[in-house]
Design a protein around this motif. Structure first.
Motif, PDB file in Angstrom:
ATOM      1  N   PHE A   1       0.865  -1.184   0.000  1.00  0.00           N
ATOM      2  CA  PHE A   1       0.000   0.000   0.000  1.00  0.00           C
ATOM      3  C   PHE A   1       0.902   1.233   0.000  1.00  0.00           C
ATOM      4  O   PHE A   1       1.872   1.299   0.764  1.00  0.00           O
ATOM      5  CB  PHE A   1      -0.906   0.013   1.229  1.00  0.00           C
ATOM      6  N   ASN A   2       0.566   2.207  -0.846  1.00  0.00           N
ATOM      7  CA  ASN A   2       1.336   3.455  -0.905  1.00  0.00           C
ATOM      8  C   ASN A   2       0.410   4.613  -0.559  1.00  0.00           C
ATOM      9  O   ASN A   2      -0.412   5.046  -1.362  1.00  0.00           O
ATOM     10  CB  ASN A   2       1.938   3.664  -2.299  1.00  0.00           C
ATOM     11  N   PHE A   3       0.512   5.094   0.687  1.00  0.00           N
ATOM     12  CA  PHE A   3      -0.300   6.216   1.155  1.00  0.00           C
ATOM     13  C   PHE A   3       0.425   7.510   0.828  1.00  0.00           C
ATOM     14  O   PHE A   3       1.593   7.688   1.198  1.00  0.00           O
ATOM     15  CB  PHE A   3      -0.536   6.108   2.661  1.00  0.00           C
ATOM     16  N   VAL A   4      -0.249   8.417   0.132  1.00  0.00           N
ATOM     17  CA  VAL A   4       0.358   9.686  -0.275  1.00  0.00           C
ATOM     18  C   VAL A   4      -0.513  10.829   0.207  1.00  0.00           C
ATOM     19  O   VAL A   4      -1.745  10.712   0.321  1.00  0.00           O
ATOM     20  CB  VAL A   4       0.532   9.770  -1.803  1.00  0.00           C
ATOM     21  N   GLN A   5       0.104  11.950   0.482  1.00  0.00           N
ATOM     22  CA  GLN A   5      -0.638  13.113   0.966  1.00  0.00           C
ATOM     23  C   GLN A   5      -1.352  13.792  -0.190  1.00  0.00           C
ATOM     24  O   GLN A   5      -0.763  14.020  -1.258  1.00  0.00           O
ATOM     25  CB  GLN A   5       0.311  14.098   1.646  1.00  0.00           C
ATOM     26  N   CYS A   6      -2.605  14.138   0.034  1.00  0.00           N
ATOM     27  CA  CYS A   6      -3.420  14.783  -0.988  1.00  0.00           C
ATOM     28  C   CYS A   6      -3.553  16.268  -0.655  1.00  0.00           C
ATOM     29  O   CYS A   6      -4.291  16.640   0.262  1.00  0.00           O
ATOM     30  CB  CYS A   6      -4.794  14.120  -1.049  1.00  0.00           C
ATOM     31  N   GLY A   7      -2.835  17.121  -1.362  1.00  0.00           N
ATOM     32  CA  GLY A   7      -2.896  18.556  -1.108  1.00  0.00           C
ATOM     33  C   GLY A   7      -2.160  18.945   0.157  1.00  0.00           C
ATOM     34  O   GLY A   7      -1.481  18.141   0.799  1.00  0.00           O
ATOM     35  N   GLU A   8      -2.303  20.198   0.543  1.00  0.00           N
ATOM     36  CA  GLU A   8      -1.676  20.705   1.757  1.00  0.00           C
ATOM     37  C   GLU A   8      -2.441  20.230   2.990  1.00  0.00           C
ATOM     38  O   GLU A   8      -3.630  19.919   2.917  1.00  0.00           O
ATOM     39  CB  GLU A   8      -1.652  22.237   1.742  1.00  0.00           C
ATOM     40  N   VAL A   9      -1.745  20.181   4.117  1.00  0.00           N
ATOM     41  CA  VAL A   9      -2.436  19.932   5.377  1.00  0.00           C
ATOM     42  C   VAL A   9      -3.349  21.122   5.661  1.00  0.00           C
ATOM     43  O   VAL A   9      -2.904  22.270   5.667  1.00  0.00           O
ATOM     44  CB  VAL A   9      -1.436  19.725   6.528  1.00  0.00           C
ATOM     45  N   ASN A  10      -4.627  20.856   5.865  1.00  0.00           N
ATOM     46  CA  ASN A  10      -5.596  21.923   6.084  1.00  0.00           C
ATOM     47  C   ASN A  10      -5.651  22.251   7.578  1.00  0.00           C
ATOM     48  O   ASN A  10      -6.249  21.520   8.369  1.00  0.00           O
ATOM     49  CB  ASN A  10      -6.969  21.486   5.581  1.00  0.00           C
ATOM     50  N   ILE A  11      -5.004  23.330   7.981  1.00  0.00           N
ATOM     51  CA  ILE A  11      -5.023  23.783   9.369  1.00  0.00           C
ATOM     52  C   ILE A  11      -6.252  24.659   9.569  1.00  0.00           C
ATOM     53  O   ILE A  11      -6.426  25.666   8.879  1.00  0.00           O
ATOM     54  CB  ILE A  11      -3.751  24.559   9.734  1.00  0.00           C
ATOM     55  N   ILE A  12      -7.105  24.301  10.531  1.00  0.00           N
ATOM     56  CA  ILE A  12      -8.378  24.996  10.725  1.00  0.00           C
ATOM     57  C   ILE A  12      -8.476  25.468  12.162  1.00  0.00           C
ATOM     58  O   ILE A  12      -8.279  24.674  13.091  1.00  0.00           O
ATOM     59  CB  ILE A  12      -9.553  24.058  10.396  1.00  0.00           C
ATOM     60  N   HIS A  13      -8.755  26.746  12.368  1.00  0.00           N
ATOM     61  CA  HIS A  13      -8.964  27.318  13.699  1.00  0.00           C
ATOM     62  C   HIS A  13     -10.467  27.522  13.896  1.00  0.00           C
ATOM     63  O   HIS A  13     -11.041  28.484  13.390  1.00  0.00           O
ATOM     64  CB  HIS A  13      -8.231  28.649  13.837  1.00  0.00           C
ATOM     65  N   ASN A  14     -11.099  26.625  14.613  1.00  0.00           N
ATOM     66  CA  ASN A  14     -12.536  26.748  14.813  1.00  0.00           C
ATOM     67  C   ASN A  14     -12.948  25.900  16.007  1.00  0.00           C
ATOM     68  O   ASN A  14     -12.898  24.672  15.961  1.00  0.00           O
ATOM     69  CB  ASN A  14     -13.287  26.306  13.553  1.00  0.00           C
ATOM     70  N   THR A  15     -13.368  26.551  17.085  1.00  0.00           N
ATOM     71  CA  THR A  15     -13.703  25.840  18.313  1.00  0.00           C
ATOM     72  C   THR A  15     -14.896  24.912  18.127  1.00  0.00           C
ATOM     73  O   THR A  15     -14.951  23.833  18.724  1.00  0.00           O
ATOM     74  CB  THR A  15     -13.975  26.846  19.446  1.00  0.00           C
ATOM     75  N   SER A  16     -15.860  25.289  17.301  1.00  0.00           N
ATOM     76  CA  SER A  16     -17.037  24.441  17.097  1.00  0.00           C
ATOM     77  C   SER A  16     -16.658  23.112  16.451  1.00  0.00           C
ATOM     78  O   SER A  16     -17.233  22.070  16.778  1.00  0.00           O
ATOM     79  CB  SER A  16     -18.069  25.171  16.235  1.00  0.00           C
ATOM     80  N   PHE A  17     -15.699  23.126  15.539  1.00  0.00           N
ATOM     81  CA  PHE A  17     -15.206  21.874  14.962  1.00  0.00           C
ATOM     82  C   PHE A  17     -14.312  21.142  15.956  1.00  0.00           C
ATOM     83  O   PHE A  17     -14.341  19.917  16.063  1.00  0.00           O
ATOM     84  CB  PHE A  17     -14.413  22.144  13.685  1.00  0.00           C
ATOM     85  N   TYR A  18     -13.533  21.906  16.690  1.00  0.00           N
ATOM     86  CA  TYR A  18     -12.553  21.322  17.616  1.00  0.00           C
ATOM     87  C   TYR A  18     -13.236  20.508  18.714  1.00  0.00           C
ATOM     88  O   TYR A  18     -12.790  19.414  19.061  1.00  0.00           O
ATOM     89  CB  TYR A  18     -11.715  22.450  18.217  1.00  0.00           C
ATOM     90  N   ASN A  19     -14.324  21.036  19.260  1.00  0.00           N
ATOM     91  CA  ASN A  19     -14.990  20.322  20.363  1.00  0.00           C
ATOM     92  C   ASN A  19     -16.185  19.485  19.903  1.00  0.00           C
ATOM     93  O   ASN A  19     -16.892  18.918  20.726  1.00  0.00           O
ATOM     94  CB  ASN A  19     -15.430  21.303  21.452  1.00  0.00           C
ATOM     95  N   GLY A  20     -16.410  19.425  18.602  1.00  0.00           N
ATOM     96  CA  GLY A  20     -17.453  18.556  18.080  1.00  0.00           C
ATOM     97  C   GLY A  20     -18.837  19.141  18.060  1.00  0.00           C
ATOM     98  O   GLY A  20     -19.801  18.430  17.747  1.00  0.00           O
ATOM     99  N   THR A  21     -18.996  20.434  18.377  1.00  0.00           N
ATOM    100  CA  THR A  21     -20.319  21.060  18.296  1.00  0.00           C
ATOM    101  C   THR A  21     -20.856  21.009  16.868  1.00  0.00           C
ATOM    102  O   THR A  21     -22.046  20.829  16.641  1.00  0.00           O
ATOM    103  CB  THR A  21     -20.243  22.522  18.779  1.00  0.00           C
ATOM    104  N   LYS A  22     -19.963  21.171  15.909  1.00  0.00           N
ATOM    105  CA  LYS A  22     -20.300  21.052  14.496  1.00  0.00           C
ATOM    106  C   LYS A  22     -19.423  19.983  13.856  1.00  0.00           C
ATOM    107  O   LYS A  22     -18.254  19.835  14.224  1.00  0.00           O
ATOM    108  CB  LYS A  22     -20.088  22.394  13.780  1.00  0.00           C
ATOM    109  N   ASP A  23     -19.986  19.243  12.903  1.00  0.00           N
ATOM    110  CA  ASP A  23     -19.260  18.162  12.246  1.00  0.00           C
ATOM    111  C   ASP A  23     -18.475  18.727  11.069  1.00  0.00           C
ATOM    112  O   ASP A  23     -19.059  19.227  10.104  1.00  0.00           O
ATOM    113  CB  ASP A  23     -20.243  17.096  11.760  1.00  0.00           C
TER     114      ASP A  23
END
Length: 782
Positions: A111-133
């Protein structure tokens, strides 16, 4: 054979890195960290695919490679906190290398796992704590989507046969990104089940025929003995022992992972529920027996070390598991993946006319039903995958949504009002009157707050209501931003450059029009509704827009009789003013606002006042030359308007004051914008400051915080350069603090420290300047 919808791919670990990353030795031996849901339907789906999947896996006779693209999303809170590691490119490559190692131990399958695009760094507390999916806002259908979050629950993945939402997603706790949990969840991505089979493994009962624990279809039991199918059976995979009569009928799902090389298991997470299930570091040492009284026979120690086990020591796959994973890849997953075009969609969302990137923007691209969702980084960058093309150029439609700061992504009142000022009203009026046309099409888009496709006096009325707090948003829009696809300005540049043919409303600005995504024009220009002059905090990145000009001083003179009080608002240094806006506080317990009256300033009318009730009454007011868009000047102590109140009770201390806050707006995004200011004809911002003390060099002062604990600061507005005596007194007149202070014209700040040992209670601050004493009450809290 079942047809599956597109799924994601998994991660892995690398030996030395992982050992350093695990939180504790205890986690190595006991933590399961898998919350992938199992249902009876999942078992039935896995069983139904055994023949076709096995045939693919066992037919491999030479080395084959499965190419698997992985897209990483690192989710932090609004302030960029929450990460245990530095997710740089070297780190993510180590993660991929670990996956490649763990999934390539079969002699014929890599299996060859490759990175797709840039790492998407996201600053958002609602995503971080699971309030929003997050998957609803950032997801590509052509790769495995791995989300590193802090939401409740353990790490989990979707099976390839899942039909509820996208089936190519993996959620990982932050501390699991570099651990074998990623490889484990990737196994679920490729259809592998837990080696221990069911979520409940039953211990050997006392009674015969299992009468004490009736068979449960929700939690099928896995027995230790496994049977081989007859050699002539088309079902060549070994299956778990299903117990014989009466538990071998078609109504009962066979438990287990359907892989003959893995033993039956027991789940060590809860020792009391599974007697005899124990491990000595990373080796099974228990005495577990099943309903048939059969013990686990595991001479190769697969139970503890297998990647799909419940043990925290999991570190390896057996060949049959990798064959099954490759069978799922060949039959289903590879048709979802896109490796050549990973990250070929790459651009920014910027405030129009600047290089200021916009954070918290969610973008959905639709290419003939192929959906790519992405979120901007704090710098405004985004990337994704474009695969459907016409000729050599990709075509798409788009939906762009700014996420508000509330937990449900709605917008606060301050976000709607950010940058919307009376200067915008002046600019719109001049544009309509033809005495000052807009500079470009972006200003026209910003001014069209009623979404009519043009700029009219109705837009002025709508903006005025927002400033006056009569409304809290622009009803024609569900967000205070518009995003113009760059293809619009690329294909029609004259419609945004201020030329005679400048009419951006001739084109679809919503992104719903199919357009070309050229490599250098895939982004969007952000426009803040109502903010024609671009003064919002997003465009200015929290910087002050300009130096503040000299203050305008405001004297509020009270008079009254027969239960009615009037307050005349007199000004000093009111020169060349084109607009102002400020707020007035009054105590609604004693005063009922009745009306406003025009005085020396021409054009003031009742539409320029808005009343809101909070803890106390607040009147919002503004003025601009609605008829001509011109400026006005008044002599000192001339009046801009009069307010009339009815008095509810006999209270001689009733007073009306300008609301706290002077200047243009706050540079701190967490604070409310500063409210009281005016504009001159050249755009200079002049703070409006109440002159509370007549015949003094001090216009006003305030203490913050109040109540205080150990210290507080004084904000002193001085009309001239002067020297003042600052004194703090208790209620008996005893001096607690005293100092001389040189004041400069304008705003001065003085901090008074060392008050922590004072008794709780009321104190008085006195500032003496030019023979006039100014006094305010402060409170020391216990």
């Amino acid at each position: 054979m079942y047809q599956l919808t597109p799924p994601p791919r998994f991660l892995s670990r690398f030996s030395l890195f992982i050992m350093a990353y695990f939180i504790s030795a205890n986690a190595l031996f006991s933590q399961d960290d898998c919350d992938t849901p199992y249902t009876q339907a999942d078992y039935q789906m896995a069983l139904s695919q055994l023949i076709s999947v096995r045939e693919v896996g066992e037919s491999v006779s030479a080395t084959v490679t499965a190419e698997v693209p992985v897209r990483f999303y690192i989710v932090l809170d609004d302030n960029g906190n929450g990460s245990l590691v530095n997710y740089d490119q070297a780190y993510m490559q180590d993660v991929l290398n670990f996956l490649n190692t763990e999934y390539s131990t079969h002699p014929d399958i890599d299996f060859n796992f490759v990175q797709c695009g840039e790492v998407n760094i996201i600053h958002n507390t609602s995503f971080y704590n699971g309030t929003k999916d997050i998957k609803n806002y950032a997801h590509v259908s052509q790769a495995v989507n791995v989300y590193v979050v802090n939401s409740p629950g353990s790490s989990n993945a979707t099976f390839p046969w899942s039909t509820v939402g996208p089936n190519n997603v993996i959620y990982l706790k932050d501390y699991n990104i570099g651990s074998n949990t990623l490889a484990h969840e990737m196994g679920h991505h490729f259809g592998l089940l837990h080696t221990y089979g069911a979520e409940i493994a039953y211990h050997n009962p006392v009674m015969t025929f299992h009468d004490d624990y009736p068979y449960s279809s929700t939690f099928p039991r896995e027995l230790v003995i496994r049977e081989l199918q007859p050699s002539n059976s088309p079902l060549m995979f070994k299956t778990p022992n299903h117990g014989g009569y009466p538990y071998d009928g078609p109504l009962y799902t066979k438990a287990g992972d359907f892989v003959g090389q893995t033993p039956a298991g027991c789940k060590p997470t809860n020792q009391s529920a599974f007697p005899g299930c124990s491990f000595t570091p990373c080796e099974y040492s228990g005495t577990y027996v099943d309903y048939n009284g059969m013990p686990i026979d595991d001479p190769s120690n697969i139970l503890a070390k297998n990647m799909m086990s419940a043990s925290g020591c999991r570190s390896e796959f057996v060949d049959e598991q990798l064959e099954r994973a490759y069978g799922i890849f060949e039959l289903f997953r590879k048709f979802q993946y896109e490796t050549e075009d990973c990250g070929n969609l790459d651009d920014r969302v910027e405030f129009e006319g600047t290089d200021h990137g916009q954070d918290r923007v969610a973008i959905t691209f639709d290419q003939l039903g192929q959906i790519a969702k992405t979120l901007t980084t704090p710098n405004g960058d985004f990337d994704g995958i474009i695969t459907n093309t016409i000729g050599s150029t990709a075509y798409a439609t788009s939906e762009v949504i700014k996420l508000g700061s509330n937990s449900d992504f709605s917008f606060t009142q301050d976000e709607w009002r950010d940058g919307v000022t009376t200067q915008d009203l002046v600019l719109i009026s001049k544009h309509i009157l033809g005495v000052g046309p807009f500079l470009n099409g972006y200003q026209m888009v910003a001014a069209d707050v009623n979404n009519s496709g043009g700029v009219t006096t109705f837009d002025i009325v709508t903006i005025r209501k927002l400033i006056l707090h009569i409304t809290n948003n622009f009803p024609a829009f569900d967000q205070p931003w518009r995003f113009i696809p760059e293809f619009v300005t690329l294909n029609n540049p004259t419609h945004f450059d201020g030329g005679s043919d400048d009419n951006p409303f001739l084109f679809d600005l919503t992104g719903s029009q199919t357009y070309q995504l050229k490599p250098d024009k895939q982004g969007f220009d952000a426009v803040k509704l109502g903010d024609v002059n671009g003064s919002n905090s997003e465009s200015l990145l929290g910087e002050d827009p300009s130096e503040l000009g000299e203050p305008i001083y405001l004297d509020i003179v009270k008079s009254g009789e027969n239960g009615v009080e009037t307050y005349d608002f007199r000004v000093e240094d009111f020169e060349d003013i084109v607009a102002y806006q400020f707020d007035i506080e009054f105590t609604d317990e004693y005063l009922d606002y009745s009306e406003s009256l025009s005085r020396d300033l021409q054009g003031v009318n009742p539409d320029y006042f808005g009343l809101t009730q909070i803890d106390q009454g607040i009147i919002h007011t503004l003025w601009y030359d609605e008829a001509n868009g011109g400026s006005a000047s008044l002599e000192d102590l001339e009046e801009i308007f009069r307010l009339v109140f009815n008095v509810n009770t006999n209270n001689n201390s009733t007073a009306v004051h300008i609301a706290n806050g002077v200047g243009f707006r706050s540079t701190d995004k967490t604070a409310k914008p500063l409210r009281n200011f005016a504009y001159t004809s050249d755009g200079t911002i002049r703070p409006i400051i109440e002159r509370e003390y007549r015949n003094s060099s001090i216009a006003s002062f305030s203490a913050d915080p109040n109540p205080f604990s150990g210290s507080f600061s004084l904000q002193i507005e001085a009309i001239d350069n002067t020297e003042a005596q600052v004194t703090l007194l208790n209620t008996t007149g005893q001096t607690i603090y005293s100092a001389k202070q040189k004041l400069q014209k304008g705003t001065n700040s003085l901090k008074i420290n060392g008050l922590g040992n004072l008794p709780a209670g009321v104190y008085f601050v006195q500032i003496t300047a030019g023979g006039v004493v100014a006094t305010k009450k402060v409170v020391k809290q216990g």
